[in-house]
Write a protein that holds these residues in place. Structure first.
Motif, mmCIF file in Angstrom:
data_model
loop_
_atom_site.group_PDB
_atom_site.id
_atom_site.type_symbol
_atom_site.label_atom_id
_atom_site.label_comp_id
_atom_site.label_asym_id
_atom_site.label_seq_id
_atom_site.Cartn_x
_atom_site.Cartn_y
_atom_site.Cartn_z
ATOM 1 N N LEU A 83 -49.129 46.165 90.668
ATOM 2 C CA LEU A 83 -50.043 47.094 91.334
ATOM 3 C C LEU A 83 -51.266 46.350 91.854
ATOM 4 O O LEU A 83 -51.674 46.546 93.002
ATOM 5 C CB LEU A 83 -50.475 48.186 90.354
ATOM 6 C CG LEU A 83 -51.392 49.257 90.936
ATOM 7 C CD1 LEU A 83 -51.013 50.623 90.398
ATOM 8 C CD2 LEU A 83 -52.834 48.967 90.621
ATOM 9 N N GLY A 84 -51.825 45.489 91.039
ATOM 10 C CA GLY A 84 -52.994 44.723 91.458
ATOM 11 C C GLY A 84 -52.709 43.882 92.685
ATOM 12 O O GLY A 84 -53.521 43.818 93.610
ATOM 13 N N LEU A 104 -49.862 47.270 104.833
ATOM 14 C CA LEU A 104 -49.719 48.459 103.990
ATOM 15 C C LEU A 104 -48.253 48.866 103.870
ATOM 16 O O LEU A 104 -47.769 49.147 102.774
ATOM 17 C CB LEU A 104 -50.541 49.618 104.561
ATOM 18 C CG LEU A 104 -50.419 50.954 103.822
ATOM 19 C CD1 LEU A 104 -50.959 50.838 102.410
ATOM 20 C CD2 LEU A 104 -51.150 52.050 104.593
ATOM 21 N N GLY A 105 -47.544 48.876 104.980
ATOM 22 C CA GLY A 105 -46.128 49.243 104.957
ATOM 23 C C GLY A 105 -45.284 48.302 104.100
ATOM 24 O O GLY A 105 -44.353 48.741 103.422
ATOM 25 N N GLN A 106 -45.633 47.018 104.114
ATOM 26 C CA GLN A 106 -44.881 46.041 103.322
ATOM 27 C C GLN A 106 -45.190 46.134 101.822
ATOM 28 O O GLN A 106 -44.340 45.832 100.999
ATOM 29 C CB GLN A 106 -45.177 44.618 103.821
ATOM 30 C CG GLN A 106 -44.685 44.346 105.232
ATOM 31 C CD GLN A 106 -43.172 44.486 105.326
ATOM 32 O OE1 GLN A 106 -42.440 43.812 104.622
ATOM 33 N NE2 GLN A 106 -42.716 45.375 106.185
ATOM 34 N N THR A 107 -46.396 46.528 101.490
ATOM 35 C CA THR A 107 -46.785 46.576 100.077
ATOM 36 C C THR A 107 -46.557 47.941 99.427
ATOM 37 O O THR A 107 -46.529 48.042 98.204
ATOM 38 C CB THR A 107 -48.271 46.196 99.904
ATOM 39 O OG1 THR A 107 -49.074 47.116 100.656
ATOM 40 C CG2 THR A 107 -48.529 44.772 100.361
ATOM 41 N N GLN A 108 -46.385 48.969 100.238
ATOM 42 C CA GLN A 108 -46.244 50.327 99.701
ATOM 43 C C GLN A 108 -45.097 50.470 98.691
ATOM 44 O O GLN A 108 -45.296 51.072 97.635
ATOM 45 C CB GLN A 108 -46.085 51.330 100.853
ATOM 46 C CG GLN A 108 -46.202 52.762 100.433
ATOM 47 C CD GLN A 108 -47.630 53.192 100.160
ATOM 48 O OE1 GLN A 108 -48.578 52.417 100.203
ATOM 49 N NE2 GLN A 108 -47.797 54.453 99.870
ATOM 50 N N GLY A 142 -43.518 51.351 93.133
ATOM 51 C CA GLY A 142 -42.731 50.867 91.998
ATOM 52 C C GLY A 142 -43.610 50.533 90.809
ATOM 53 O O GLY A 142 -43.258 50.819 89.651
ATOM 54 N N ALA A 143 -44.764 49.938 91.075
ATOM 55 C CA ALA A 143 -45.693 49.594 90.000
ATOM 56 C C ALA A 143 -46.241 50.853 89.332
ATOM 57 O O ALA A 143 -46.331 50.921 88.101
ATOM 58 C CB ALA A 143 -46.833 48.745 90.551
ATOM 59 N N ILE A 144 -46.583 51.850 90.132
ATOM 60 C CA ILE A 144 -47.088 53.106 89.569
ATOM 61 C C ILE A 144 -46.006 53.771 88.718
ATOM 62 O O ILE A 144 -46.279 54.250 87.616
ATOM 63 C CB ILE A 144 -47.597 54.043 90.687
ATOM 64 C CG1 ILE A 144 -48.871 53.459 91.309
ATOM 65 C CG2 ILE A 144 -47.843 55.458 90.151
ATOM 66 C CD1 ILE A 144 -49.321 54.149 92.584
ATOM 67 N N ALA A 145 -44.779 53.775 89.206
ATOM 68 C CA ALA A 145 -43.671 54.363 88.437
ATOM 69 C C ALA A 145 -43.470 53.604 87.121
ATOM 70 O O ALA A 145 -43.275 54.220 86.061
ATOM 71 C CB ALA A 145 -42.391 54.345 89.262
ATOM 72 N N THR A 146 -43.537 52.285 87.182
ATOM 73 C CA THR A 146 -43.379 51.468 85.969
ATOM 74 C C THR A 146 -44.491 51.754 84.974
ATOM 75 O O THR A 146 -44.249 51.904 83.771
ATOM 76 C CB THR A 146 -43.385 49.965 86.333
ATOM 77 O OG1 THR A 146 -42.278 49.703 87.194
ATOM 78 C CG2 THR A 146 -43.304 49.083 85.099
ATOM 79 N N GLY A 171 -46.510 53.796 80.225
ATOM 80 C CA GLY A 171 -47.769 54.302 79.691
ATOM 81 C C GLY A 171 -47.602 55.555 78.848
ATOM 82 O O GLY A 171 -48.282 55.721 77.829
ATOM 83 N N ILE A 172 -46.693 56.426 79.227
ATOM 84 C CA ILE A 172 -46.480 57.660 78.460
ATOM 85 C C ILE A 172 -45.963 57.350 77.054
ATOM 86 O O ILE A 172 -46.523 57.855 76.076
ATOM 87 C CB ILE A 172 -45.572 58.636 79.234
ATOM 88 C CG1 ILE A 172 -46.323 59.154 80.461
ATOM 89 C CG2 ILE A 172 -45.106 59.791 78.339
ATOM 90 C CD1 ILE A 172 -45.479 59.924 81.461
ATOM 91 N N PRO A 173 -44.943 56.505 76.896
ATOM 92 C CA PRO A 173 -44.527 56.174 75.526
ATOM 93 C C PRO A 173 -45.620 55.462 74.719
ATOM 94 O O PRO A 173 -45.781 55.723 73.525
ATOM 95 C CB PRO A 173 -43.323 55.253 75.719
ATOM 96 C CG PRO A 173 -42.845 55.507 77.089
ATOM 97 C CD PRO A 173 -44.031 55.947 77.879
ATOM 98 N N LEU A 174 -46.383 54.590 75.373
ATOM 99 C CA LEU A 174 -47.488 53.922 74.665
ATOM 100 C C LEU A 174 -48.505 54.957 74.197
ATOM 101 O O LEU A 174 -48.997 54.894 73.070
ATOM 102 C CB LEU A 174 -48.152 52.886 75.571
ATOM 103 C CG LEU A 174 -47.313 51.664 75.931
ATOM 104 C CD1 LEU A 174 -48.037 50.811 76.967
ATOM 105 C CD2 LEU A 174 -46.965 50.853 74.695
ATOM 106 N N PHE A 175 -48.812 55.917 75.061
ATOM 107 C CA PHE A 175 -49.733 56.989 74.699
ATOM 108 C C PHE A 175 -49.209 57.786 73.514
ATOM 109 O O PHE A 175 -49.946 58.072 72.565
ATOM 110 C CB PHE A 175 -49.960 57.916 75.901
ATOM 111 C CG PHE A 175 -50.599 59.228 75.536
ATOM 112 C CD1 PHE A 175 -51.964 59.295 75.292
ATOM 113 C CD2 PHE A 175 -49.832 60.378 75.422
ATOM 114 C CE1 PHE A 175 -52.554 60.503 74.942
ATOM 115 C CE2 PHE A 175 -50.419 61.579 75.073
ATOM 116 C CZ PHE A 175 -51.784 61.648 74.831
#
Length: 157
Positions: free
Chosen positions: A40-41, A65-69, A74-78, A83-87
Motif C-alpha cells: 500500500l505504501g 494511478l491506473g498502473q498502481t490502482q 490488493g493491499a487494502i484487501a490483504t 487486520g480483522i483476525p489480528l483485531f
C-alpha cells in the motif's frame, strides 16, 4: 450492549481464541499484514511523488494511478483480511489503546481522501495536475503515515 462488551464478545470468538492461543499464528498473520502495508505504501508513494513532480516524468499522473490502482486495492484487501483476525485476537486490548483509535480514525480519513479526493482529482486533470496537486500529495502521504505509525505504535502501547 456497550462497545466494550462488543469487543469482549469479539475477542472470545473461535478465531480470536485460536490466534491468541497459538505461538505462531499472530506473527504469521502480522507478517502478511505488514507486507500489505508495504505494498500500500508503495502504491500510494509512487502516485504522490509523481504529483510532487518527482520521478516518472514521461508518464501522466493518470497513467501512474491506473498502473498502481490494482496494487493499492490488493493491499487494502490483504490488510483487511489480516487486520480483522489480528483485531479479534486482542480486541479488548485494542479497545483501551489510543493508538488503535487513532489508526482507525485516520484509516477512514485516508481511504475517503484517496478514493474521493486524490484519485478523482488526478483523473480530472490527467496530464497537468494543478498547483494544488502538491497539497493533495502531501495530505495523502501525511494521512497514510499516521495510519502506519499509529498501527505500529499499537504494539508498544
Amino acid at each position: 450492549m456497550t462497545t466494550l462488551q462488543l469487543f469482549e464478545r469479539l475477542e472470545t470468538t473461535a478465531l480470536g481464541v485460536t490466534i491468541r492461543d497459538s505461538a505462531w499464528l499472530f506473527p504469521a498473520i502480522e507478517s502478511f499484514h505488514l507486507l500489505g502495508l508495504a505494498t500500500l505504501g508503495g502504491a500510494v508513494l509512487v502516485v504522490d511523488l509523481k504529483l510532487f513532480g518527482l520521478g516518472l516524468k514521461n508518464r501522466s499522473a493518470d497513467y501512474v494511478l491506473g498502473q498502481t490502482q490494482p496494487w493499492l486495492l490488493g493491499a487494502i484487501a490483504t490488510m483487511l483480511a489480516t487486520g480483522i483476525p489480528l483485531f479479534l485476537s486482542e480486541a479488548v486490548k485494542l479497545y483501551f489503546a489510543p493508538a488503535f483509535q487513532t489508526k482507525m480514525c485516520f484509516l477512514g480519513m485516508a481511504l475517503l481522501f484517496t478514493f474521493f479526493v486524490r484519485n478523482p482529482a488526478i483523473r480530472r486533470y490527467k496530464n497537468t495536475p494543478p498547483p494544488l496537486a502538491k497539497l493533495v500529495a502531501a495530505t495523502s502521504i501525511a494521512l497514510w503515515l499516521i495510519v502506519a505509525g499509529s498501527g505500529r505504535w499499537i504494539g508498544f502501547s
